[in-house]
Design an enzyme around this catalytic site. Structure first.
Site, short mmCIF file in Angstrom:
data_model
loop_
_atom_site.label_atom_id
_atom_site.label_comp_id
_atom_site.label_asym_id
_atom_site.label_seq_id
_atom_site.Cartn_x
_atom_site.Cartn_y
_atom_site.Cartn_z
CG LEU A 66 33.75 50.14 36.04
CD1 LEU A 66 34.25 51.28 35.16
CD2 LEU A 66 32.81 49.23 35.26
N GLY A 67 36.66 47.97 38.93
CA GLY A 67 37.86 47.18 39.20
C GLY A 67 38.71 47.82 40.26
CB SER A 116 43.57 53.47 41.02
OG SER A 116 44.78 54.14 40.81
CB ALA A 144 48.84 47.58 42.51
CG ASP A 197 51.60 45.99 35.71
OD1 ASP A 197 52.08 44.83 35.84
OD2 ASP A 197 50.81 46.48 36.52
CB VAL A 205 38.58 51.59 37.98
CG1 VAL A 205 37.98 52.13 36.69
CG2 VAL A 205 40.10 51.73 37.94
CE LYS A 227 44.82 53.66 37.52
NZ LYS A 227 45.77 53.07 36.57
P1 ADP Z 1 45.92 49.96 38.83
O1 ADP Z 1 46.95 50.91 38.32
O2 ADP Z 1 45.56 50.25 40.25
O3 ADP Z 1 46.25 48.54 38.56
P2 ADP Z 1 44.08 49.87 36.58
O4 ADP Z 1 44.19 51.00 35.64
O5 ADP Z 1 44.72 48.59 36.17
O6 ADP Z 1 44.58 50.32 38.04
O7 ADP Z 1 42.55 49.59 36.89
C1 ADP Z 1 42.18 48.55 37.79
C2 ADP Z 1 41.09 47.71 37.18
O8 ADP Z 1 39.95 48.56 36.90
C3 ADP Z 1 41.43 47.07 35.83
O9 ADP Z 1 42.09 45.85 36.01
C4 ADP Z 1 40.04 46.93 35.21
O10 ADP Z 1 39.37 45.79 35.71
C5 ADP Z 1 39.32 48.17 35.70
N1 ADP Z 1 39.43 49.26 34.70
C6 ADP Z 1 40.49 50.07 34.49
N2 ADP Z 1 40.28 50.93 33.49
C7 ADP Z 1 39.04 50.66 33.02
C8 ADP Z 1 38.22 51.20 31.95
N3 ADP Z 1 38.67 52.19 31.17
N4 ADP Z 1 36.99 50.67 31.75
C9 ADP Z 1 36.55 49.65 32.54
N5 ADP Z 1 37.26 49.10 33.54
C10 ADP Z 1 38.49 49.59 33.80
MG MG Z 2 46.20 47.31 36.81
#
Ligand code: ADP
Ligand code: MG
Length: 320
Positions: free
Chosen positions: A23-24, A29, A27, A146, A31, A46
């Protein structure tokens, strides 16, 4: 009857299927999409891998692990809020950290910003939800640290969908009557008082550091541009890169630190043609979100009362 023993990490992990669909990536993790085995309900997972990380992530491993633990603790406290993704489960093993979250499948605000700017009516709905979510977080004495378009997600890829704030990996509780001093965040969105934080001088920041980031975001939503673009261009001409700097290096951090100690008006306060496209109410709200002194900056709760939100009838209530 003896109380049931709490589930082991293995038992919790066994409740879910973790799918390959990513999904994403952030920095810290990756997801992935997942499913609750018993019900088929989709979730987001995550994953922080403690053992196999790329070199860049390896550097910050200890902090990232601590960040993931704090994230789960704080998201647990915020659960049930309409505009923060719910925490479902948190499992730490020696190799990995799994954080199971409510799935927010409609993509990032970042994706929306790459399309065309928002109309004011569209922005009003999305931005109102961001302020509602943020007010809920700040009321509990928590600062996100953030806030950026990558960390604001939508339930559907549309400008009328419900939005949810995610990524509490940098979040922290502000001590009662106190402040925080760590300088962190994503340069473009970091408030001036965060750049200037200095614990030896007692100069810190609190929850309103997040609000500054929303000033940048609302400006981007309405104009497609960053509020300080025009000053950044001028600054870059006046401050050519050092001989050992590559000309293509992103100098946002350098510029933001410089801007933190200079009184830079956002583009909305200038005669830039972009600024002419938005209403005086929108311009006024952006300027109040970007106030340099955090004590005078508008809060999330106050922003919800701003004239811009009353400039048009409220849309139909969202079904969530
Ligand atoms: P990091 O701490 O590594 O930045 P994030 O929590 O921001 O991690 O998650 C990274 C990306 O994963 C997000 O920018 C988003 O695109 C996707 N993502 C995170 N949480 C969710 C969620 N609950 N549902 C769908 N996509 C998610
Ligand atoms: Mg993030």
């Amino acid at each position: 009857r003896r109380p049931a023993a709490p589930p082991t990490p293995g038992e919790i992990l066994d409740r879910y299927d973790i799918l390959k669909e990513r999904l994403g990536t952030g920095a810290t993790s990756d997801v992935f999409k997942g499913k609750v085995k018993a019900t088929g309900k989709p979730v987001a997972v995550k994953v922080l891998d403690k053992l196999t990380r790329d070199a860049h992530r390896q550097e910050n491993l200890a902090e990232d692990i601590q960040g993931a633990r704090t994230e789960a603790a704080l998201m647990g406290e915020l659960s049930g809020s309409a505009h923060v993704a719910d925490l479902l489960d948190f499992v730490e093993t020696p190799a990995k950290i799994h954080t199971f979250l409510e799935l927010v499948p409609g993509g990032e605000l970042y994706d929306q910003l790459r399309l065309e700017p928002y109309t004011e009516a569209e922005a009003r709905e999305h931005f109102r939800q961001m302020m509602l979510g943020m007010a809920h977080v700040h009321e509990r004495g928590i600062v996100h640290r953030d806030i950026k378009p990558e960390n604001i997600l939508m339930m559907e890829p549309s400008r009328t969908a419900a939005i949810k704030i995610v990524d509490f990996g940098f979040a922290e509780r502000v001590p009662k009557g106190g402040q925080l001093f760590e300088r962190l965040g994503t340069p473009k969105y970091v408030a001036p008082e965060v750049w200037r934080a200095d614990d030896r001088r007692g100069r810190g920041y609190g929850t309103n550091a997040d609000i500054y980031a929303f000033g940048i975001i609302l400006h981007q939503m309405l104009t497609g541009q960053e509020p300080f673009d025009y000053v950044k261009a001028r600054w870059a001409r006046a401050h050519p890169p050092e001989a050992d700097q590559s000309p293509s290096e992103d100098r946002t951090q350098e510029f933001s630190e410089w801007a933190a100690s200079h009184n830079v008006p956002p583009m909305t306060e200038t005669r830039a043609p972009e600024a002419e496209k938005i209403t005086p109410e929108a311009r006024d709200l952006i300027v109040r979100l970007l106030v340099r002194d955090p004590a005078s900056r508008i809060t999330a709760a106050e922003a919800l009362e701003h004239a811009w939100f009353r400039a048009a009838p409220r849309p139909e209530p969202l079904v969530e």
